[in-house]
Design an enzyme around this catalytic site. Structure first.
Site, PDB file in Angstrom:
ATOM      1  N   GLY A   7      29.144 -15.941 -22.487  1.00  0.00           N
ATOM      2  CA  GLY A   7      29.691 -15.559 -20.939  1.00  0.00           C
ATOM      3  C   GLY A   7      31.073 -16.346 -21.118  1.00  0.00           C
ATOM      4  O   GLY A   7      31.221 -17.507 -20.886  1.00  0.00           O
ATOM      5  N   SER A  53      34.319 -17.223 -18.986  1.00  0.00           N
ATOM      6  CA  SER A  53      34.644 -17.193 -17.958  1.00  0.00           C
ATOM      7  C   SER A  53      36.231 -17.362 -17.701  1.00  0.00           C
ATOM      8  O   SER A  53      36.722 -17.088 -16.586  1.00  0.00           O
ATOM      9  CB  SER A  53      34.047 -18.529 -17.144  1.00  0.00           C
ATOM     10  OG  SER A  53      34.594 -19.806 -17.675  1.00  0.00           O
ATOM     11  N   GLY A  54      37.102 -17.518 -18.703  1.00  0.00           N
ATOM     12  CA  GLY A  54      38.544 -17.746 -18.525  1.00  0.00           C
ATOM     13  C   GLY A  54      38.663 -19.287 -18.701  1.00  0.00           C
ATOM     14  O   GLY A  54      39.859 -19.475 -18.861  1.00  0.00           O
ATOM     15  N   VAL A  86      38.140 -23.618 -20.453  1.00  0.00           N
ATOM     16  CA  VAL A  86      37.748 -23.894 -21.878  1.00  0.00           C
ATOM     17  C   VAL A  86      36.504 -24.134 -22.195  1.00  0.00           C
ATOM     18  O   VAL A  86      36.505 -23.924 -23.498  1.00  0.00           O
ATOM     19  CB  VAL A  86      38.950 -25.361 -21.641  1.00  0.00           C
ATOM     20  CG1 VAL A  86      38.171 -26.395 -20.815  1.00  0.00           C
ATOM     21  CG2 VAL A  86      39.217 -25.671 -23.172  1.00  0.00           C
ATOM     22  N   ASP A  87      35.655 -24.409 -21.507  1.00  0.00           N
ATOM     23  CA  ASP A  87      34.405 -24.743 -22.117  1.00  0.00           C
ATOM     24  C   ASP A  87      33.569 -23.621 -22.713  1.00  0.00           C
ATOM     25  O   ASP A  87      33.158 -23.635 -23.709  1.00  0.00           O
ATOM     26  CB  ASP A  87      33.291 -25.302 -20.943  1.00  0.00           C
ATOM     27  CG  ASP A  87      34.021 -26.477 -20.359  1.00  0.00           C
ATOM     28  OD1 ASP A  87      34.745 -27.116 -20.990  1.00  0.00           O
ATOM     29  OD2 ASP A  87      33.915 -26.641 -18.869  1.00  0.00           O
ATOM     30  N   SER A  88      33.848 -22.278 -22.043  1.00  0.00           N
ATOM     31  CA  SER A  88      33.124 -21.216 -22.635  1.00  0.00           C
ATOM     32  C   SER A  88      33.948 -20.595 -23.807  1.00  0.00           C
ATOM     33  O   SER A  88      33.296 -20.170 -24.653  1.00  0.00           O
ATOM     34  CB  SER A  88      33.049 -20.174 -21.530  1.00  0.00           C
ATOM     35  OG  SER A  88      34.402 -19.595 -21.212  1.00  0.00           O
ATOM     36  N   MET A  99      32.190 -11.883 -17.018  1.00  0.00           N
ATOM     37  CA  MET A  99      31.311 -11.325 -15.579  1.00  0.00           C
ATOM     38  C   MET A  99      32.234 -11.336 -14.333  1.00  0.00           C
ATOM     39  O   MET A  99      32.916 -12.197 -13.955  1.00  0.00           O
ATOM     40  CB  MET A  99      30.230 -12.291 -15.468  1.00  0.00           C
ATOM     41  CG  MET A  99      29.164 -12.155 -16.508  1.00  0.00           C
ATOM     42  SD  MET A  99      27.790 -13.310 -16.263  1.00  0.00           S
ATOM     43  CE  MET A  99      28.458 -14.984 -16.896  1.00  0.00           C
ATOM     44  N   GLY A 155      29.261 -21.876 -21.308  1.00  0.00           N
ATOM     45  CA  GLY A 155      29.897 -23.160 -21.202  1.00  0.00           C
ATOM     46  C   GLY A 155      29.411 -24.517 -20.589  1.00  0.00           C
ATOM     47  O   GLY A 155      29.970 -25.449 -20.366  1.00  0.00           O
ATOM     48  N   CYS A 159      23.144 -18.531  -8.451  1.00  0.00           N
ATOM     49  CA  CYS A 159      23.640 -17.576  -9.283  1.00  0.00           C
ATOM     50  C   CYS A 159      23.366 -17.633 -10.757  1.00  0.00           C
ATOM     51  O   CYS A 159      23.285 -16.690 -11.391  1.00  0.00           O
ATOM     52  CB  CYS A 159      25.337 -18.230  -9.411  1.00  0.00           C
ATOM     53  SG  CYS A 159      26.207 -16.805 -10.189  1.00  0.00           S
ATOM     54  N   CYS A 178      33.882 -18.450  -6.711  1.00  0.00           N
ATOM     55  CA  CYS A 178      35.309 -17.796  -6.448  1.00  0.00           C
ATOM     56  C   CYS A 178      35.422 -17.275  -5.079  1.00  0.00           C
ATOM     57  O   CYS A 178      36.356 -17.012  -4.462  1.00  0.00           O
ATOM     58  CB  CYS A 178      35.042 -16.554  -7.387  1.00  0.00           C
ATOM     59  SG  CYS A 178      36.571 -15.561  -7.309  1.00  0.00           S
TER      60      CYS A 178
END
Length: 371
Positions: A9, A11-12, A14-16, A35, A124, A100, A196
């Protein structure tokens, strides 16, 4: 040849991105998946979905993996946002990030990944997994300041068996160093905060779009009128800001806090001083429990656990909190009570009470009552 396809996944953040990079380095066949979970006002100033998608796509390009986007907005609205509104309407303060993870990231996303032929999914999150005799344990991330096991406590054995948390053993600082060395364009991107659909906007402004104002009296525990609130759903236990109480005679400038909500009479109860006894509770009840092992833990008391050598039982009643030593009493598999060694501040119905034994997250439930 065993299936080594993993859908990450992206997300945009750094962790993912580093999660995907590490898995690619380890020889997995990695697919990045973005997603989209919210679209009501995703073009507005408070929601960063468009930029997040661009950042995720750019990271996937640098890593050299396939990338696609999938829209889960309908599932999110039905499974997460509708519950979010129901809880606030009932005067509670929910944690949509917990729901979620259980309903979208490790259900809708997992289902989609399996359709893509994946053996596992990865995120992430700062958490770790351990397996013993076919049973999975959810462990805290090693970075204590970033540990996210609290938000994952509702995951089942089936979900954990398909999950990977590649950065759970790293410090955040190490993740950023890895990202920079790998040339990832989001290596210095600021961490996202909140969810979000709220973003950085004033919370009450957002909630008013869905739940109309319902003004009522603001009172002290003994019934003294202090002012008027705008609707119980706009306030949470322990809240100090936004009460607009000032200049009262004999108030001595001591700050006011929300201590309780009287739903039947639409009254908001406020007290002065952070240490006011009305803000402290030694016990709580929680329901809608979810246990990592699939069943409540064996009884563990504040004086020590049943299993020799293991840690005492601790619980968090909110994310940014150190574990509080407590005793567990399971009424049913779905309902339990906690008794704390020390009174807990601002225990809030609707939030999650999450239990730990050492580094192991046992599960938890939704706080239904302060006792």
């Amino acid at each position: 040849m065993p299936n080594n396809r993993v859908v990450v996944g992206l997300s945009g953040g750094v962790d993912s991105a580093v999660s995907a990079f590490l898995l690619k380095q380890q020889g997995f066949e990695v697919i990045g998946l973005f997603m989209k979970n919210w679209e009501d006002d995703d073009g507005g100033e408070y929601c960063s979905t468009r930029q997040d998608f661009i950042d995720a796509a750019a990271a996937a390009d640098v890593i050299g993996i396939d990338f696609e986007a999938v829209n889960f907005a309908a599932e999110y609205k039905d499974r997460v946002f509708a519950e979010f509104l129901r809880e606030y309407s009932a005067g509670r303060t929910p944690n949509p990030d917990v729901l979620c993870n259980a309903e979208i990231k490790f259900k809708a996303f997992l289902d989609h990944a399996i359709k893509l032929g994946a053996a596992k999914i990865a995120t992430g999150h700062y958490a770790r997994l351990a397996e013993a005799d076919g049973t999975f344990q959810l462990l805290r991330g090693l970075d204590q300041g970033k540990d996210q096991s609290y938000f994952l406590h509702r995951l089942s054995q089936a979900q954990l068996s398909k999950a990977m948390f590649p950065v759970g053993h790293l410090q955040k600082s190490e993740v950023r160093v890895l990202a920079e060395k790998a040339g990832l364009p989001n290596h210095a991107k600021k961490d996202s905060t909140g969810i979000c659909f709220i973003g950085e906007r004033p919370f009450r402004e957002f909630l008013e779009r869905y739940l109309p104002r319902a003004p009522g009296p603001m009172v002290t525990p003994d019934g003294k009128w202090i002012g008027e609130h705008q609707g119980l759903m706009y306030y949470t236990i322990g809240q100090r800001q936004g009460l607009h109480i000032g200049g009262l005679k004999d108030s001595a400038g001591t700050p006011w806090f929300v201590a309780d909500k009287n739903i039947d009479q639409n009254k908001l109860v406020v007290v002065q001083g952070r240490g006011n006894p009305h803000l402290l509770n030694q016990k709580l009840r929680a329901d809608d429990a979810s246990w990592i092992a699939g069943h409540p833990p064996d009884e563990i008391t504040a004086s020590g656990p049943v299993n020799r050598g293991a840690s005492k039982l601790g619980a968090k009643t909110r994310y940014r909190q150190t574990d509080a030593v407590c005793s567990l009493s399971s009424e049913t598999s779905q309902v339990f009570a906690l008794s704390f060694e020390e009174p807990q501040w601002a225990v809030t119905p609707g939030q999650s009470a999450v239990l730990y034994q050492g580094d192991v997250c046992l599960g938890g439930g939704i706080i239904s009552a302060r006792l």
